[in-house]
Design an enzyme around this catalytic site. Structure first.
Site, PDB file in Angstrom:
ATOM      1  N   ASP A  95      -2.229  -1.550  10.495  1.00 44.08           N
ATOM      2  CA  ASP A  95      -2.516  -1.588   9.057  1.00 44.08           C
ATOM      3  C   ASP A  95      -3.144  -2.906   8.611  1.00 44.08           C
ATOM      4  O   ASP A  95      -3.572  -3.023   7.460  1.00 44.08           O
ATOM      5  CB  ASP A  95      -1.233  -1.366   8.244  1.00 44.08           C
ATOM      6  CG  ASP A  95      -0.806   0.089   8.199  1.00 44.08           C
ATOM      7  OD1 ASP A  95      -1.651   0.965   8.466  1.00 44.08           O
ATOM      8  OD2 ASP A  95       0.376   0.355   7.906  1.00 44.08           O
ATOM      9  N   LYS A 139       0.842  -1.201   0.000  1.00 39.08           N
ATOM     10  CA  LYS A 139       0.000   0.000   0.000  1.00 39.08           C
ATOM     11  C   LYS A 139       0.871   1.242   0.000  1.00 39.08           C
ATOM     12  O   LYS A 139       2.041   1.227   0.388  1.00 39.08           O
ATOM     13  CB  LYS A 139      -0.944   0.013   1.212  1.00 39.08           C
ATOM     14  CG  LYS A 139      -0.247   0.160   2.573  1.00 39.08           C
ATOM     15  CD  LYS A 139       0.017   1.580   3.006  1.00 39.08           C
ATOM     16  CE  LYS A 139       0.766   1.627   4.331  1.00 39.08           C
ATOM     17  NZ  LYS A 139       1.319   2.964   4.645  1.00 39.08           N
TER      18      LYS A 139
END
Length: 300
Positions: A137, A11
């Site tokens: 995350d 990401k």
């Protein structure tokens, strides 16, 4: 099913703001998270014997209980009383300790994969509840789509994805501790907070330049002064034609967004020749649902 192969995707943060530090020491954030086609390959195999074995193509990567993928497997085994063990093979491509959720996405893949392998039938909500205990995350990496992330990272709202475009990734030969960055972050009246809402709106409008014009990361105020090479990489990308470039997460990885494939390929070669970065990839956004491509509002 005795084996499963998964793509654990990296990401980037199109915008990262830290709203405040809470009394419990955690920081509240407001971030726009975008997944990439860049991924680690995760193979999980059931074994008749109990226990967890982790293998990796990187010799320096811990393969014991220090590895977050190992921790994910242990949570699943302990929580659900699984009698069989697993072998987890991690083929790393995402830079390590780089602000791209490399460990978190591997962890998410193990949670998802073991859920499938052992027929646990956990929904995503339950998987996210397990994941947030392992890393902030991890819930996002289980979600696997563009999202607005709030709270300490556990409040996730799906948003329109970044339109398809070349993205250059460059990680210098330094590693950064996320804990260190947050501990040294100073928030005061002078702090320039990114326009996260503006990025969300630009994504909804399919306005690439509206996104890139607002890209900002408050954590750069800590990481860049400590590692000036990050700023050098950003400048190199901009000189090579990037619409904008930004540090991802707590760093030190830098990503540059391009509006032209040939410019991006040339920039990739320029970056390799510069010697500024150890790991360099040219990739694109990963979007579960491809939206209609709209013309950019401003020509460059």
């Amino acid at each position: 099913m005795d084996t499963i192969r998964l793509k654990a995707r990296a990401k980037i943060n199109l915008g990262l703001d830290v709203v405040r530090r809470r009394e419990d020491g955690y920081h509240e954030v407001k971030m726009v998270m975008q997944m990439l086609r860049l991924y680690d390959q995760i193979d999980i195999e059931k074994t008749q014997e109990s226990g967890i074995l982790v293998r990796s193509n990187l010799s320096f990567l811990p393969t014991d209980e220090r590895n977050i993928a190992y921790k994910a497997a242990k949570v699943m085994i302990d929580q659900f009383g699984l009698e069989q063990g697993v072998i987890i093979r991690i083929e790393k491509h995402i830079p390590v300790a780089a602000g791209m959720a490399g460990g978190s996405t591997d962890c998410a893949a193990v949670l998802y994969g073991m859920n499938k392998l052992f027929g646990l039938r956990l929904n995503q909500k339950k998987l996210r509840e397990l994941g947030v205990k392992l890393g902030a995350d991890v819930p996002y990496c289980l979600m696997r789509q563009t999202a607005l992330s709030e709270g300490i990272g556990e409040i996730l709202t799906p948003i329109s994805p970044l339109q398809d475009c070349p993205i250059l990734i460059a990680k210098p030969s330094v590693s950064v501790s996320t804990r260190h960055v947050y501990e040294h972050l100073k928030l005061d009246e002078q702090t320039m907070h990114p326009d996260i809402d503006g990025i969300v709106t630009a994504l909804a409008d399919g306005d690439l330049y509206g996104v890139t014009d607002r890209m900002a990361n408050v954590l750069e105020t800590v990481t860049v002064p400590e590692h000036p090479v990050i700023d050098e990489i950003k400048k190199q990308m901009m000189a090579s034609g990037a619409v904008n470039a930004l540090m991802s997460g707590s760093g030190p990885t830098v990503f540059g967004i391009f509006d032209d494939e040939e410019k991006a390929k040339k920039a990739c070669e320029d970056m390799k020749a510069s010697g500024l970065a150890r790991q360099i990839y040219l990739t694109r956004p990963f979007n579960q649902k491809i939206k209609d491509t709209r013309k950019n509002k401003r020509k460059r």
